[in-house]
Enzyme design. Structure first.
Site, PDB file in Angstrom:
ATOM      1  N   GLU A 233      -5.537   3.640   5.776  1.00 45.05           N
ATOM      2  CA  GLU A 233      -5.247   3.450   4.360  1.00 45.05           C
ATOM      3  C   GLU A 233      -5.866   4.579   3.544  1.00 45.05           C
ATOM      4  OE1 GLU A 233      -6.431   0.216   0.898  1.00 45.05           O
ATOM      5  OE2 GLU A 233      -5.883  -0.520   2.881  1.00 45.05           O
TER       6      GLU A 233
ATOM      7  N   ARG B 194       0.826  -1.213   0.000  1.00 45.49           N
ATOM      8  CA  ARG B 194       0.000   0.000   0.000  1.00 45.49           C
ATOM      9  C   ARG B 194       0.860   1.262   0.000  1.00 45.49           C
ATOM     10  NH1 ARG B 194      -2.346  -3.637  -1.143  1.00 45.49           N
ATOM     11  NH2 ARG B 194      -4.315  -4.469  -0.387  1.00 45.49           N
TER      12      ARG B 194
ATOM     13  N   SER C  36     -11.755  -0.449   2.535  1.00 41.42           N
ATOM     14  CA  SER C  36     -10.889  -0.705   3.694  1.00 41.42           C
ATOM     15  C   SER C  36     -10.329   0.609   4.231  1.00 41.42           C
ATOM     16  CB  SER C  36      -9.743  -1.636   3.298  1.00 41.42           C
ATOM     17  OG  SER C  36     -10.246  -2.863   2.813  1.00 41.42           O
TER      18      SER C  36
END
Length: 341
Positions: free
Chosen positions: A323, A158, A227
């Site tokens: 995130e 990520r 998410s």
């Protein structure tokens, strides 16, 4: 350019927010002209599926809308190039339909193609970094295009160079991925491992969509950004200590003697699945997703996220990192771990 522009339709949390100026270039010439007149700080927005507007006002917004997909044969593989404004899921669907293999596991991930490398999107055992050939990067200072190969993008979980050294210094205008002509299924991830070995790419594509729709609330119905937290990556000894206390803890071995844990599981074990916090909450079907039931204030999600972080930290001694990108009126902010007393 539009002044005092309402961004409600440009974020999947559906929070109302006003930006002082909104630019949406469709070509490099338009982008050049915009940069000539821009004097204030600005934020590059993709589809808004991974951004939380934390305040009623934001900084100036630049949302590139370049469109187009091209394909070039290269031996046993194909190079598929997509402009930054293309929809990511539409690109995956295009590749599956044309029998270009390698990104079917990344179906139904919301967002634009240009934003995908920034986050190094990933799901069901596949990351974008697995197939990236290069990106075309527009550098603001020189107003020139630079070609960055996979190594230069510095991909990690990520993460990428675009979130670090190159943050705010340019934007991705085109992404080129290398896909296979020969089909080979990636069924290692939970949920896909129940499929037979002779499945087609379309079967995997459809299964991923079915799993995501069963687990993740539709942003059009229940606003969310997917998410909210990253899956934490911990040292192996930390995982082994946790496994003694929680034998059923999900885990995924990583490089360098590290282990990736499931943030959603940690949140659920903290008793927060389905938790309501005023007009926002933790999704009932997937604890990794924070949802907006009826709030008009991005700060409500911030407060909920901090509460989730606090509960997980207290139970597991693991700090969950956001995130989703958090945009205030002054630019990006981060949720940092509280100092120990």
């Amino acid at each position: 350019m539009q002044h005092q522009y309402d961004l409600s339709r440009h974020n999947s949390f559906a929070f109302p927010a006003i930006c002082p100026a909104f630019y949406q270039p469709h070509s490099l010439s338009e982008l050049d002209a915009i940069l000539e007149e821009l004097t204030s700080p600005f934020y590059i927005l993709g589809a808004g599926s991974n951004t939380l507007f934390t305040e009623a006002k934001t900084t100036t917004i630049l949302q590139p809308a370049f469109k187009g997909i091209s394909v070039n044969e290269d031996g046993d593989s194909v190079l598929v190039s997509a402009q930054c404004g293309e929809n990511w899921h539409a690109l995956v669907s295009f590749c599956v339909d044309n029998q270009y293999y390698g990104i079917e596991n990344l179906a139904l991930i919301p967002g634009s193609v240009g934003a995908a490398p920034v986050q190094n999107i990933g799901a069901y055992g596949t990351e974008l970094a697995d197939v990236i050939e290069y990106v075309l990067w527009y550098e603001f200072e020189s107003k020139s295009i630079k070609k960055l190969n996979r190594s230069a993008c510095q991909f990690a979980y990520r993460d990428s160079i675009f979130k670090n050294q190159l943050a705010g210094k340019g934007l991705i205008v085109e992404v080129t991925i290398r896909l296979a002509k020969q089909w080979q299924a990636n069924l290692t991830y939970r949920g896909l491992d129940e499929l037979p070995g002779d499945v087609t790419a379309k079967d995997v594509f459809d299964k991923v969509i079915a799993i995501r729709r069963a687990k993740l609330p539709d942003p059009e119905i229940l606003p969310n950004a997917g998410s909210f937290f990253k899956n934490p990556v911990v040292e192996k000894h930390t995982f082994e200590a946790l496994k003694k206390r929680y034998p059923n803890i999900p885990a995924y071995p990583q490089e360098n003697n590290k282990v990736k844990l499931a943030a959603g599981w940690l949140i659920e074990q903290s008793g927060l699945k389905g938790f309501r916090y005023g007009e926002v909450g933790v999704a009932e079907t997937q604890a990794l997703v924070l949802v907006n039931y009826a709030s008009k204030h991005g700060q409500d999600i911030i407060h909920l996220a901090q509460y989730v972080q606090k509960q997980v930290l207290a139970k597991f001694e693991i700090f969950l990192q956001a995130e989703v990108r958090l945009l205030s009126s002054k630019g990006l902010i981060e949720l940092t771990q509280p100092r120990q007393a």
